[in-house]
Design an enzyme around this catalytic site. Structure first.
Site, mmCIF file in Angstrom:
data_model
loop_
_atom_site.group_PDB
_atom_site.id
_atom_site.type_symbol
_atom_site.label_atom_id
_atom_site.label_comp_id
_atom_site.label_asym_id
_atom_site.label_seq_id
_atom_site.Cartn_x
_atom_site.Cartn_y
_atom_site.Cartn_z
ATOM 1 N N ASP A 14 18.722 84.494 24.826
ATOM 2 C CA ASP A 14 19.755 83.830 25.609
ATOM 3 C C ASP A 14 20.837 83.330 24.663
ATOM 4 O O ASP A 14 20.546 82.757 23.612
ATOM 5 C CB ASP A 14 19.152 82.657 26.403
ATOM 6 C CG ASP A 14 20.083 82.169 27.502
ATOM 7 O OD1 ASP A 14 19.717 82.284 28.685
ATOM 8 O OD2 ASP A 14 21.188 81.670 27.174
ATOM 9 N N ASN A 67 15.576 81.590 38.168
ATOM 10 C CA ASN A 67 16.508 80.904 39.063
ATOM 11 C C ASN A 67 16.950 81.878 40.148
ATOM 12 O O ASN A 67 17.217 83.053 39.863
ATOM 13 C CB ASN A 67 17.727 80.406 38.282
ATOM 14 C CG ASN A 67 17.370 79.306 37.310
ATOM 15 O OD1 ASN A 67 16.553 78.450 37.618
ATOM 16 N ND2 ASN A 67 17.955 79.329 36.131
ATOM 17 N N GLY A 83 21.300 77.245 40.410
ATOM 18 C CA GLY A 83 22.036 77.379 39.157
ATOM 19 C C GLY A 83 22.072 78.805 38.646
ATOM 20 O O GLY A 83 22.556 79.053 37.543
ATOM 21 N N GLN A 84 21.545 79.768 39.423
ATOM 22 C CA GLN A 84 21.628 81.170 38.980
ATOM 23 C C GLN A 84 23.088 81.535 38.782
ATOM 24 O O GLN A 84 23.905 81.421 39.704
ATOM 25 C CB GLN A 84 20.988 82.120 40.013
ATOM 26 C CG GLN A 84 21.005 83.569 39.530
ATOM 27 C CD GLN A 84 20.351 84.555 40.505
ATOM 28 O OE1 GLN A 84 19.901 84.163 41.582
ATOM 29 N NE2 GLN A 84 20.309 85.815 40.113
ATOM 30 N N SER A 85 23.398 81.949 37.563
ATOM 31 C CA SER A 85 24.804 82.235 37.241
ATOM 32 C C SER A 85 25.058 83.723 37.038
ATOM 33 O O SER A 85 26.197 84.165 37.135
ATOM 34 C CB SER A 85 25.212 81.467 35.978
ATOM 35 O OG SER A 85 24.390 81.829 34.890
ATOM 36 N N HIS A 111 16.609 88.266 36.548
ATOM 37 C CA HIS A 111 16.151 88.038 35.182
ATOM 38 C C HIS A 111 15.110 86.936 35.174
ATOM 39 O O HIS A 111 15.128 86.030 36.003
ATOM 40 C CB HIS A 111 17.312 87.667 34.251
ATOM 41 C CG HIS A 111 18.147 86.526 34.727
ATOM 42 N ND1 HIS A 111 19.110 86.667 35.702
ATOM 43 C CD2 HIS A 111 18.167 85.222 34.374
ATOM 44 C CE1 HIS A 111 19.682 85.494 35.919
ATOM 45 N NE2 HIS A 111 19.127 84.591 35.136
ATOM 46 N N HIS A 160 13.594 84.036 32.650
ATOM 47 C CA HIS A 160 13.703 83.284 31.397
ATOM 48 C C HIS A 160 12.307 83.116 30.817
ATOM 49 O O HIS A 160 11.378 82.743 31.546
ATOM 50 C CB HIS A 160 14.264 81.877 31.638
ATOM 51 C CG HIS A 160 15.649 81.833 32.184
ATOM 52 N ND1 HIS A 160 16.745 81.447 31.431
ATOM 53 C CD2 HIS A 160 16.139 82.103 33.415
ATOM 54 C CE1 HIS A 160 17.833 81.477 32.176
ATOM 55 N NE2 HIS A 160 17.494 81.871 33.393
#
Ligand code: AMP
Length: 115
Positions: free
Chosen positions: A32, A89, A95-97, A102, A104
């Site tokens: 990340d 997320n 808060g998934q941007s 994906h 983490h």
């Protein structure tokens, strides 16, 4: 609706560099860019899925199994088998941007003290 211009799609196409941890036919895992733990890696499928709902609904079963094996391989490659968290997320409220599914993988000594 999957957007082909999202940053992870560009990483998969090689248009944006990444610091690779593990790669196979199904997944790409990379560090990340803004780590929130001592070890912070993202695992993404090589397929067009926006989030875990899209992935589990629409990805073929063998592809889903191969994805989770890729997560496992990534953890083994990182050597964090005894201390890691997975986070996926989902949706803007979480808060998934980046709207490419994906997971983490995070590992940090402080996790032991938090619970
Ligand atoms: P999320 O907030 O769950 O959608 O996670 C997206 C993650 O992608 C964030 O932790 C970002 O720091 C990370 N990220 C965004 N752009 C990049 C990039 N080019 N390379 C690596 N990680 C990225």
């Amino acid at each position: 609706m999957y957007d082909n211009d999202n940053v992870f799609a560009k990483i998969l196409r090689g248009q944006i560099p990444c610091k690779e941890v593990y790669s196979d036919d199904t997944v790409l895992a990379f560090y990340d860019v803004a780590p929130r733990a001592k070890v912070h890696v993202l695992v993404i499928p090589r397929g067009e899925y926006t989030d875990i709902f899209d992935f589990t609904q629409n990805a073929p079963a063998d592809f889903q199994i191969a994805f989770w094996k890729g997560v496992r391989k990534t953890v083994e490659t990182l050597g964090v088998r005894d201390n890691f968290r997975t986070v996926a997320n989902t949706g803007r409220g979480s808060g998934q941007s980046v709207m490419h599914f994906h997971v983490h993988i995070m590992s940090d000594d402080r996790f032991r003290e938090e619970f």
